[in-house]
Design a protein around this motif. Sequence first.
Motif, PDB file in Angstrom:
ATOM      1  N   LEU A 195      -9.408   3.878 -10.506  1.00  0.00           N
ATOM      2  CA  LEU A 195      -8.544   5.050 -10.417  1.00  0.00           C
ATOM      3  C   LEU A 195      -8.148   5.426 -11.838  1.00  0.00           C
ATOM      4  O   LEU A 195      -7.721   4.576 -12.622  1.00  0.00           O
ATOM      5  CB  LEU A 195      -7.297   4.733  -9.593  1.00  0.00           C
ATOM      6  N   TYR A 196      -8.301   6.690 -12.163  1.00  0.00           N
ATOM      7  CA  TYR A 196      -7.962   7.183 -13.498  1.00  0.00           C
ATOM      8  C   TYR A 196      -6.858   8.216 -13.384  1.00  0.00           C
ATOM      9  O   TYR A 196      -6.925   9.135 -12.564  1.00  0.00           O
ATOM     10  CB  TYR A 196      -9.184   7.815 -14.158  1.00  0.00           C
ATOM     11  N   LEU A 197      -5.807   8.075 -14.205  1.00  0.00           N
ATOM     12  CA  LEU A 197      -4.787   9.115 -14.321  1.00  0.00           C
ATOM     13  C   LEU A 197      -4.503   9.352 -15.795  1.00  0.00           C
ATOM     14  O   LEU A 197      -4.226   8.409 -16.547  1.00  0.00           O
ATOM     15  CB  LEU A 197      -3.484   8.724 -13.628  1.00  0.00           C
ATOM     16  N   GLY A 198      -4.607  10.608 -16.202  1.00  0.00           N
ATOM     17  CA  GLY A 198      -4.319  10.977 -17.583  1.00  0.00           C
ATOM     18  C   GLY A 198      -3.364  12.147 -17.641  1.00  0.00           C
ATOM     19  O   GLY A 198      -3.427  13.050 -16.810  1.00  0.00           O
ATOM     20  N   VAL A 199      -2.458  12.125 -18.605  1.00  0.00           N
ATOM     21  CA  VAL A 199      -1.522  13.229 -18.828  1.00  0.00           C
ATOM     22  C   VAL A 199      -1.793  13.785 -20.218  1.00  0.00           C
ATOM     23  O   VAL A 199      -1.577  13.103 -21.229  1.00  0.00           O
ATOM     24  CB  VAL A 199      -0.060  12.772 -18.716  1.00  0.00           C
ATOM     25  N   VAL A 250      -7.313  11.497  -5.379  1.00  0.00           N
ATOM     26  CA  VAL A 250      -8.072  10.266  -5.136  1.00  0.00           C
ATOM     27  C   VAL A 250      -8.246   9.963  -3.649  1.00  0.00           C
ATOM     28  O   VAL A 250      -9.170   9.268  -3.247  1.00  0.00           O
ATOM     29  CB  VAL A 250      -7.406   9.061  -5.840  1.00  0.00           C
ATOM     30  N   ASN A 251      -7.333  10.474  -2.817  1.00  0.00           N
ATOM     31  CA  ASN A 251      -7.428  10.293  -1.363  1.00  0.00           C
ATOM     32  C   ASN A 251      -7.569   8.833  -0.952  1.00  0.00           C
ATOM     33  O   ASN A 251      -8.377   8.487  -0.078  1.00  0.00           O
ATOM     34  CB  ASN A 251      -8.614  11.099  -0.797  1.00  0.00           C
ATOM     35  N   VAL A 252      -6.819   7.974  -1.602  1.00  0.00           N
ATOM     36  CA  VAL A 252      -6.821   6.556  -1.245  1.00  0.00           C
ATOM     37  C   VAL A 252      -5.390   6.034  -1.317  1.00  0.00           C
ATOM     38  O   VAL A 252      -4.513   6.648  -1.906  1.00  0.00           O
ATOM     39  CB  VAL A 252      -7.696   5.713  -2.209  1.00  0.00           C
ATOM     40  N   LYS A 253      -5.193   4.892  -0.655  1.00  0.00           N
ATOM     41  CA  LYS A 253      -3.919   4.202  -0.772  1.00  0.00           C
ATOM     42  C   LYS A 253      -4.073   3.083  -1.798  1.00  0.00           C
ATOM     43  O   LYS A 253      -5.083   2.402  -1.849  1.00  0.00           O
ATOM     44  CB  LYS A 253      -3.474   3.646   0.578  1.00  0.00           C
ATOM     45  N   VAL A 254      -3.055   2.941  -2.635  1.00  0.00           N
ATOM     46  CA  VAL A 254      -3.086   1.959  -3.717  1.00  0.00           C
ATOM     47  C   VAL A 254      -2.237   0.760  -3.335  1.00  0.00           C
ATOM     48  O   VAL A 254      -1.129   0.917  -2.798  1.00  0.00           O
ATOM     49  CB  VAL A 254      -2.544   2.584  -5.018  1.00  0.00           C
ATOM     50  N   PHE A 255      -2.746  -0.424  -3.627  1.00  0.00           N
ATOM     51  CA  PHE A 255      -1.947  -1.620  -3.427  1.00  0.00           C
ATOM     52  C   PHE A 255      -1.284  -1.966  -4.760  1.00  0.00           C
ATOM     53  O   PHE A 255      -1.925  -2.419  -5.701  1.00  0.00           O
ATOM     54  CB  PHE A 255      -2.811  -2.797  -2.965  1.00  0.00           C
ATOM     55  N   THR A 277      -4.793  14.766 -14.953  1.00  0.00           N
ATOM     56  CA  THR A 277      -6.119  14.562 -14.381  1.00  0.00           C
ATOM     57  C   THR A 277      -6.111  13.261 -13.602  1.00  0.00           C
ATOM     58  O   THR A 277      -5.706  12.219 -14.133  1.00  0.00           O
ATOM     59  CB  THR A 277      -7.197  14.502 -15.469  1.00  0.00           C
ATOM     60  N   VAL A 278      -6.524  13.321 -12.340  1.00  0.00           N
ATOM     61  CA  VAL A 278      -6.559  12.110 -11.524  1.00  0.00           C
ATOM     62  C   VAL A 278      -7.846  12.099 -10.708  1.00  0.00           C
ATOM     63  O   VAL A 278      -8.233  13.117 -10.123  1.00  0.00           O
ATOM     64  CB  VAL A 278      -5.320  12.008 -10.609  1.00  0.00           C
ATOM     65  N   ASN A 279      -8.553  10.975 -10.722  1.00  0.00           N
ATOM     66  CA  ASN A 279      -9.795  10.855  -9.966  1.00  0.00           C
ATOM     67  C   ASN A 279     -10.219   9.394  -9.906  1.00  0.00           C
ATOM     68  O   ASN A 279      -9.570   8.510 -10.456  1.00  0.00           O
ATOM     69  CB  ASN A 279     -10.906  11.726 -10.588  1.00  0.00           C
ATOM     70  N   TYR A 322       0.834  -1.196   0.000  1.00  0.00           N
ATOM     71  CA  TYR A 322       0.000   0.000   0.000  1.00  0.00           C
ATOM     72  C   TYR A 322       0.873   1.252   0.000  1.00  0.00           C
ATOM     73  O   TYR A 322       1.881   1.316   0.710  1.00  0.00           O
ATOM     74  CB  TYR A 322      -0.922   0.014   1.221  1.00  0.00           C
ATOM     75  N   PHE A 323       0.488   2.235  -0.824  1.00  0.00           N
ATOM     76  CA  PHE A 323       1.186   3.518  -0.816  1.00  0.00           C
ATOM     77  C   PHE A 323       0.195   4.634  -1.120  1.00  0.00           C
ATOM     78  O   PHE A 323      -0.865   4.411  -1.709  1.00  0.00           O
ATOM     79  CB  PHE A 323       2.346   3.530  -1.821  1.00  0.00           C
ATOM     80  N   ASP A 324       0.565   5.842  -0.711  1.00  0.00           N
ATOM     81  CA  ASP A 324      -0.294   7.012  -0.898  1.00  0.00           C
ATOM     82  C   ASP A 324      -0.129   7.521  -2.325  1.00  0.00           C
ATOM     83  O   ASP A 324       0.918   8.049  -2.696  1.00  0.00           O
ATOM     84  CB  ASP A 324       0.097   8.100   0.111  1.00  0.00           C
ATOM     85  N   PHE A 325      -1.161   7.365  -3.129  1.00  0.00           N
ATOM     86  CA  PHE A 325      -1.063   7.718  -4.545  1.00  0.00           C
ATOM     87  C   PHE A 325      -0.894   9.225  -4.740  1.00  0.00           C
ATOM     88  O   PHE A 325      -0.077   9.661  -5.563  1.00  0.00           O
ATOM     89  CB  PHE A 325      -2.306   7.233  -5.304  1.00  0.00           C
ATOM     90  N   ASP A 326      -1.660  10.038  -4.019  1.00  0.00           N
ATOM     91  CA  ASP A 326      -1.558  11.497  -4.178  1.00  0.00           C
ATOM     92  C   ASP A 326      -0.173  11.991  -3.795  1.00  0.00           C
ATOM     93  O   ASP A 326       0.383  12.882  -4.444  1.00  0.00           O
ATOM     94  CB  ASP A 326      -2.624  12.188  -3.322  1.00  0.00           C
ATOM     95  N   GLN A 327       0.392  11.423  -2.738  1.00  0.00           N
ATOM     96  CA  GLN A 327       1.731  11.815  -2.312  1.00  0.00           C
ATOM     97  C   GLN A 327       2.768  11.456  -3.382  1.00  0.00           C
ATOM     98  O   GLN A 327       3.663  12.248  -3.678  1.00  0.00           O
ATOM     99  CB  GLN A 327       2.071  11.111  -0.991  1.00  0.00           C
ATOM    100  N   LEU A 328       2.625  10.277  -3.963  1.00  0.00           N
ATOM    101  CA  LEU A 328       3.538   9.873  -5.036  1.00  0.00           C
ATOM    102  C   LEU A 328       3.444  10.841  -6.207  1.00  0.00           C
ATOM    103  O   LEU A 328       4.467  11.285  -6.748  1.00  0.00           O
ATOM    104  CB  LEU A 328       3.202   8.458  -5.512  1.00  0.00           C
TER     105      LEU A 328
END
Length: 374
Positions: A295-299, A252-257, A287-289, A223-229
């Motif tokens: 979880l969606y991330l677009g550049v 996203v305010n979630v931790k990702v595994f 864009t992240v949400n 688990y890691f903090d996606f927003d922090q990364l």
Amino acid sequence: MILLVDDTPENLISLKNVLEKHGFEVDTANSGEEALKKVLKNSYVLIILDVQMPEMDGFEVAEVISGYSKAKETAIIFLSAANTEFRFIAKGYSSGGLDYITKPVDINILLLKIKTFYRIYEQNRKLNEIQLALLEEIEFRKEAERKKDEFISIASHELKTPLTSVKGYIQLLERGLNKGDIDIVKSHLAKAQIQLEKLNGLIADLLDISKIESGKLKFNKQYFDFDQLLDSIIEVIHQSNPGFNIEKNGAVNVKVFGDEMRIEQVIVNFLTNAIKYSPGATKALITVNLRNNELYLGVKDYGIGMRADQIERVFEKFYRVEETSHRFQGLGIGLYISAEIIKRHGGAINVRSVYGEGSEFYFTIPVEQLSSEV
């Protein structure tokens, strides 16, 4: 399927019943004209053709059938009660017949011939399939060899470029040291470091390709903090590209595994590509949400964009857009590696692009791999 052609209904019925009892699929025609119509519509392995028929005899039917490209592999067996002389038998073979059998028919001999023919037909069909597969495999070897040679050429050039630069900066460093010019030394050291980082990145990509193909690409998921990364990545990219603005939209305010370093590798690839392929542009949008339980991330960049045919191939190994290959460095494997990483996280990767206006590379990761608690 076997086509029986005879103008005598009782002959058709009796022979059809016998063949069907032995597992053959059978169709019938009671005239030469009807047989020709059926041959045009259906595919037959074998035609058992009566010679004596009114209006159009069996020889005439066979000659017409021989001109049909659809039926060029179809075999014909002639049956005849009256025309048993050698000249008729010879005409049957010259008309394209596989065999010529006189009536009354010994049904056991006919069955043996049909079964033998079917066995030969199946063997030929399998041989043709093997031949076709071998030809396709040979072409695939040829294509793989071409791609390998092209890649070796590209890799040699791309690896040589930063190496040559580092050698040049080392020579300049020696001159700077001899002159005691510390500022020049620091400047050349910084530039040499940039080239060494490029070289390290190229080597890392090559190693990843090797690991992917051998099935040894390892992942260390936790688990890691996606927003922090993401914030950390943006900060690092900004430091190395101070004139380029990266806007972030959402959180996203979630931790990702998952494997934090591998996910970082994908995002960094998206961002560096956005900068590389946007000459003259000064910004990119992240864009992240969370959307549709993913979880969606677009550049999104505002660069050169791609055509539809290029979009289809952009995630292929070693693919480089032809008209940009002489303008932009790279091995053409970063997006391929990124796609493999996202795939191994159970997600999907894709791109939207408008030629001349820019592209948005994005990935999604299923919500099953997310947790708000460690």
